[in-house]
Design a protein around this motif. Structure first.
Motif, PDB file in Angstrom:
ATOM      1  N   LEU A  69       0.477  -0.937   0.243  1.00 16.63           N
ATOM      2  CA  LEU A  69       0.188   0.029  -0.191  1.00 16.63           C
ATOM      3  C   LEU A  69       0.563   1.472   0.037  1.00 16.63           C
ATOM      4  O   LEU A  69       0.182   2.190  -0.852  1.00 16.63           O
ATOM      5  N   ALA A  70       1.880   1.447   0.764  1.00 21.39           N
ATOM      6  CA  ALA A  70       3.359   1.729   0.419  1.00 21.39           C
ATOM      7  C   ALA A  70       3.728   3.030  -1.135  1.00 21.39           C
ATOM      8  O   ALA A  70       3.802   4.155  -0.977  1.00 21.39           O
ATOM      9  N   ALA A  71       3.752   1.799  -1.553  1.00 16.00           N
ATOM     10  CA  ALA A  71       4.211   1.534  -2.350  1.00 16.00           C
ATOM     11  C   ALA A  71       3.559   2.125  -3.150  1.00 16.00           C
ATOM     12  O   ALA A  71       3.735   3.381  -4.244  1.00 16.00           O
ATOM     13  N   ILE A  72       2.108   1.774  -3.218  1.00 18.05           N
ATOM     14  CA  ILE A  72       1.309   2.064  -4.562  1.00 18.05           C
ATOM     15  C   ILE A  72       0.332   3.326  -4.255  1.00 18.05           C
ATOM     16  O   ILE A  72       0.550   4.394  -4.743  1.00 18.05           O
ATOM     17  N   TYR A  75       3.547   6.369  -5.587  1.00 18.99           N
ATOM     18  CA  TYR A  75       3.332   5.323  -7.247  1.00 18.99           C
ATOM     19  C   TYR A  75       2.145   6.517  -7.209  1.00 18.99           C
ATOM     20  O   TYR A  75       3.085   7.305  -8.152  1.00 18.99           O
ATOM     21  N   HIS A  76       1.788   6.819  -6.618  1.00 23.08           N
ATOM     22  CA  HIS A  76      -0.022   7.877  -7.205  1.00 23.08           C
ATOM     23  C   HIS A  76       1.194   9.450  -7.360  1.00 23.08           C
ATOM     24  O   HIS A  76       0.273  10.304  -7.996  1.00 23.08           O
ATOM     25  N   ALA A  77       1.325   9.570  -5.709  1.00 25.47           N
ATOM     26  CA  ALA A  77       1.890  11.212  -5.188  1.00 25.47           C
ATOM     27  C   ALA A  77       3.278  11.561  -6.571  1.00 25.47           C
ATOM     28  O   ALA A  77       3.374  12.217  -6.377  1.00 25.47           O
ATOM     29  N   MET A  78       4.070   9.935  -7.167  1.00 24.49           N
ATOM     30  CA  MET A  78       4.915  10.537  -7.777  1.00 24.49           C
ATOM     31  C   MET A  78       4.664  10.333  -9.458  1.00 24.49           C
ATOM     32  O   MET A  78       4.904  11.727 -10.263  1.00 24.49           O
ATOM     33  N   ILE A  79       3.310  10.367  -9.594  1.00 24.62           N
ATOM     34  CA  ILE A  79       2.577  10.517 -11.323  1.00 24.62           C
ATOM     35  C   ILE A  79       0.904  11.794 -10.925  1.00 24.62           C
ATOM     36  O   ILE A  79       0.664  11.868 -12.256  1.00 24.62           O
ATOM     37  N   ASN A  80       0.829  12.123  -9.640  1.00 24.39           N
ATOM     38  CA  ASN A  80      -0.216  13.446  -9.065  1.00 24.39           C
ATOM     39  C   ASN A  80      -0.983  12.682  -9.202  1.00 24.39           C
ATOM     40  O   ASN A  80      -2.245  13.707 -10.781  1.00 24.39           O
ATOM     41  N   VAL A  81      -1.819  11.614  -9.569  1.00 20.71           N
ATOM     42  CA  VAL A  81      -2.876  10.996  -9.800  1.00 20.71           C
ATOM     43  C   VAL A  81      -3.352  10.832  -8.216  1.00 20.71           C
ATOM     44  O   VAL A  81      -2.735   9.950  -7.896  1.00 20.71           O
ATOM     45  N   PRO A  82      -4.545  11.452  -7.900  1.00 18.75           N
ATOM     46  CA  PRO A  82      -4.872  10.882  -6.448  1.00 18.75           C
ATOM     47  C   PRO A  82      -5.372   9.322  -5.971  1.00 18.75           C
ATOM     48  O   PRO A  82      -5.513   8.542  -7.701  1.00 18.75           O
ATOM     49  N   LEU A  83      -5.719   9.199  -5.086  1.00 19.23           N
ATOM     50  CA  LEU A  83      -6.487   7.704  -4.655  1.00 19.23           C
ATOM     51  C   LEU A  83      -7.700   7.791  -4.847  1.00 19.23           C
ATOM     52  O   LEU A  83      -8.352   8.737  -4.376  1.00 19.23           O
TER      53      LEU A  83
END
Length: 86
Positions: A69-72, A75-83
């Motif tokens: 979950l931390a990796a996901i 990744y979302h923070a890196m690609i600027n896509v909110p969960l």
């Protein structure tokens, strides 16, 4: 006091004592029945060991899922896509 009265009083006392002893015997029997419903210590220890094993497996799985979950989230923070949340 006549002999008849003495016999009657003794008989009455014996009836009362017999009733009390019967009541005590019944209470002891019921107490014994209720004590046999408790779990033996060895059985409880075996059950708790099994539960501890299951909890350790669960803790391991939660740790793995937390890392994923931390990796996901990273990744979302890196690609600027909110969960997406419910």
């Amino acid at each position: 006091m006549t002999e008849g009265w003495a016999i009657a009083m003794l008989s009455g006392a014996l009836v009362v004592m017999t009733a009390v002893l019967g009541w005590v015997a019944t209470e002891i029997r019921l107490l014994n029945k209720s004590l046999t419903q408790y779990v033996r210590k060895a059985d409880c220890t075996n059950d708790m060991n099994a539960h501890c094993g299951r909890l350790e497996k669960l803790e391991t799985k939660v740790g793995e899922n937390s890392e994923k979950l931390a990796a996901i989230e990273q990744y979302h923070a890196m690609i600027n896509v909110p969960l997406k949340t419910k």
